[in-house]
Design a protein around this motif. Structure first.
Motif, PDB file in Angstrom:
ATOM      1  N   ASP A 101      49.115 177.353 -10.064  1.00  8.41           N
ATOM      2  CA  ASP A 101      48.703 177.049  -8.694  1.00  8.41           C
ATOM      3  C   ASP A 101      48.867 178.305  -7.845  1.00  8.41           C
ATOM      4  OD1 ASP A 101      51.446 177.290  -8.112  1.00  8.41           O
ATOM      5  OD2 ASP A 101      51.772 175.129  -8.261  1.00  8.41           O
ATOM      6  N   LEU A 102      48.552 178.190  -6.555  1.00  8.04           N
ATOM      7  CA  LEU A 102      48.577 179.348  -5.675  1.00  8.04           C
ATOM      8  C   LEU A 102      49.965 179.959  -5.571  1.00  8.04           C
ATOM      9  CD1 LEU A 102      47.016 181.136  -3.635  1.00  8.04           C
ATOM     10  CD2 LEU A 102      47.749 179.539  -1.847  1.00  8.04           C
ATOM     11  N   ASP A 103      50.994 179.130  -5.438  1.00  8.79           N
ATOM     12  CA  ASP A 103      52.352 179.658  -5.334  1.00  8.79           C
ATOM     13  C   ASP A 103      52.694 180.520  -6.536  1.00  8.79           C
ATOM     14  OD1 ASP A 103      52.852 178.428  -2.903  1.00  8.79           O
ATOM     15  OD2 ASP A 103      53.563 176.581  -3.836  1.00  8.79           O
ATOM     16  N   GLN A 124      50.667 188.574   1.040  1.00  6.44           N
ATOM     17  CA  GLN A 124      50.562 187.663   2.173  1.00  6.44           C
ATOM     18  C   GLN A 124      49.831 186.409   1.717  1.00  6.44           C
ATOM     19  OE1 GLN A 124      48.024 189.264   5.195  1.00  6.44           O
ATOM     20  NE2 GLN A 124      48.511 187.707   6.714  1.00  6.44           N
ATOM     21  N   TYR A 125      50.374 185.244   2.086  1.00  2.24           N
ATOM     22  CA  TYR A 125      49.648 184.011   1.793  1.00  2.24           C
ATOM     23  C   TYR A 125      48.300 184.049   2.521  1.00  2.24           C
ATOM     24  CZ  TYR A 125      52.822 181.134  -0.920  1.00  2.24           C
ATOM     25  OH  TYR A 125      53.569 180.601  -1.941  1.00  2.24           O
ATOM     26  N   PRO A 126      47.275 183.394   1.966  1.00  2.69           N
ATOM     27  CA  PRO A 126      45.990 183.335   2.672  1.00  2.69           C
ATOM     28  C   PRO A 126      46.186 182.857   4.106  1.00  2.69           C
ATOM     29  CG  PRO A 126      45.781 182.385   0.491  1.00  2.69           C
ATOM     30  CD  PRO A 126      47.239 182.662   0.686  1.00  2.69           C
ATOM     31  N   SER A 127      45.282 183.236   4.963  1.00  2.00           N
ATOM     32  CA  SER A 127      45.394 182.931   6.390  1.00  2.00           C
ATOM     33  C   SER A 127      45.377 181.425   6.595  1.00  2.00           C
ATOM     34  CB  SER A 127      44.249 183.592   7.162  1.00  2.00           C
ATOM     35  OG  SER A 127      44.287 184.983   6.986  1.00  2.00           O
ATOM     36  N   GLU A 227      52.492 181.806   8.662  1.00  2.00           N
ATOM     37  CA  GLU A 227      52.144 182.997   7.903  1.00  2.00           C
ATOM     38  C   GLU A 227      53.406 183.525   7.227  1.00  2.00           C
ATOM     39  OE1 GLU A 227      49.210 184.001   7.498  1.00  2.00           O
ATOM     40  OE2 GLU A 227      48.087 182.987   9.074  1.00  2.00           O
ATOM     41  N   ARG A 228      53.311 183.858   5.944  1.00  2.00           N
ATOM     42  CA  ARG A 228      54.494 184.362   5.267  1.00  2.00           C
ATOM     43  C   ARG A 228      54.111 185.269   4.113  1.00  2.00           C
ATOM     44  NH1 ARG A 228      56.510 180.895   0.938  1.00  2.00           N
ATOM     45  NH2 ARG A 228      55.108 179.123   0.547  1.00  2.00           N
ATOM     46  N   ASP A 304      38.966 183.001   3.454  1.00  2.00           N
ATOM     47  CA  ASP A 304      39.991 183.621   4.273  1.00  2.00           C
ATOM     48  C   ASP A 304      40.454 184.916   3.619  1.00  2.00           C
ATOM     49  OD1 ASP A 304      41.166 180.342   4.677  1.00  2.00           O
ATOM     50  OD2 ASP A 304      40.118 181.510   6.187  1.00  2.00           O
ATOM     51  N   LEU A 305      40.884 185.857   4.423  1.00  2.00           N
ATOM     52  CA  LEU A 305      41.315 187.140   3.917  1.00  2.00           C
ATOM     53  C   LEU A 305      42.799 187.322   4.179  1.00  2.00           C
ATOM     54  CD1 LEU A 305      40.111 189.731   2.624  1.00  2.00           C
ATOM     55  CD2 LEU A 305      40.071 190.704   4.914  1.00  2.00           C
TER      56      LEU A 305
END
Length: 337
Positions: A101-103, A124-127, A227-228, A304-305
């Motif tokens: 998964d993304l994490d 950076q996590y996606p916006s 945001e993290r 998203d960037l």
């Protein structure tokens, strides 16, 4: 004006100093590199570079080392982005491709980037403030335990276990799941937070339990809006401690301030290589005046960037690190899409 040969002298000074951490003298340049001129001519080139504040002598009668300005000129005009080897590219594809998964893929990305560059790696996590809800799932774990799952279009999966004071009727759970998805799928995180409140009205059926579920989902939405950054390889700073004057602890403290790093990421301009580089004194407003930061953007499925990159001392292998950052960012984009 700096001549073409003087620029080549600057190139080899940067490369040799990065490799050895020893100031570079004219005799060393003549012995190691094929310039076809005398040491005296190289000394004249070095004097011109010093006059332009591109190199400096750290000690009297020593060789020369690059300044922040010299590194900047090197990065902007002289750096040769060496492509990653086939083995390195295969390692990226294999290591990141195993993510569930993304994490996990972001955690693996920073670990891999830290190994490739020997620097602190950051992603950076996606916006997420612009991310949208893809699906909500409510999974019964027992009569009084419920798993709440929020999935975004950026691939983020947020899960919470809800402890219920009494069982939630099965038919009510089915209707609640349908109502929630109908209300929030396709909405941004900020819009979803408001819609969740309105979706909780099910004609007064077990209102305390319904309210508990929707409040939990609102917390999950709130967590996704923050945001993290994910970080790996802080130990690499300790290995390069000699490159910092005094203690590295101010640097460690600065990189733990995620808000500061996110602001720095947001202010960095992308160059012709698709990489952003901020060097030395350019980072002074962020408490990182003895570091360089290299980042590249990656995109999620939602378009998203966000950025990933590395941070380390100004004496770093810019060519290799820029190539590694760009390669991992490109593969991460393909994986998320």
């Amino acid at each position: 004006m700096v001549s073409d040969r003087s620029l080549e002298v600057l190139r080899v000074i940067v490369q040799d100093y990065v490799a050895s951490r020893e100031p570079v003298g004219s005799k060393t340049i003549v012995d190691r590199h094929s310039f076809g001129v005398s040491a005296a001519t190289i000394r004249n080139d070095m004097a011109l570079l010093e006059e332009e504040e591109l190199i400096v002598a750290p000690h009297t009668s020593s060789g020369r080392i690059p300044t922040d300005k010299g590194y900047r000129l090197f990065v902007d005009h002289l750096a040769d982005l060496r492509p990653l080897s086939a083995a390195q590219r295969q390692a990226i594809e294999t290591f990141l491709g195993q993510s569930a998964d993304l994490d996990e893929v972001l955690a693996r990305s920073v670990r891999l980037l830290s190994q490739l560059t020997h620097q602190v790696a950051l992603v950076q996590y996606p916006s997420l403030s612009r991310a949208k809800v893809r699906h909500i799932e409510l999974v019964p774990l027992s009569e009084t335990r419920l798993l709440s799952v929020l999935i975004t279009d950026a691939g983020r999966v947020e899960q919470r276990v809800i402890e219920l004071p009494r069982p939630l009727e099965e038919q009510l759970l089915v209707r609640l799941r349908a109502r929630l998805n109908a209300a929030v799928v396709g909405l941004t995180m900020s819009a979803a937070a408001t819609a969740l409140t309105d979706a909780a009205d099910l004609a007064g059926e077990q209102p305390d339990l319904v309210s508990l579920v929707t409040l939990t989902l609102r917390d999950q939405v709130g967590a996704n809006r923050q945001e993290r950054l994910v970080m790996a390889g802080a130990a690499n700073l300790v290995r390069t401690e000699e490159d910092f004057t005094g203690s590295i602890y101010p640097v460690l403290e600065a990189i733990e301030e995620q808000v500061v790093l996110l602001r720095l990421f947001g202010e960095m301009a992308t160059d012709q290589h698709g990489v952003s580089v901020s060097i030395g004194r350019e980072n002074a407003p962020f408490g990182l005046s003895e570091t360089s930061v290299l980042t590249s953007g990656y995109s999620s499925q939602g378009g998203d960037l966000a950025r990933l990159g590395v941070l380390g001392p100004t004496r770093m292998d810019y060519s290799n690190n820029m190539a590694a950052v760009r390669a991992v960012a490109r593969y991460l984009s393909r994986l998320l899409e």
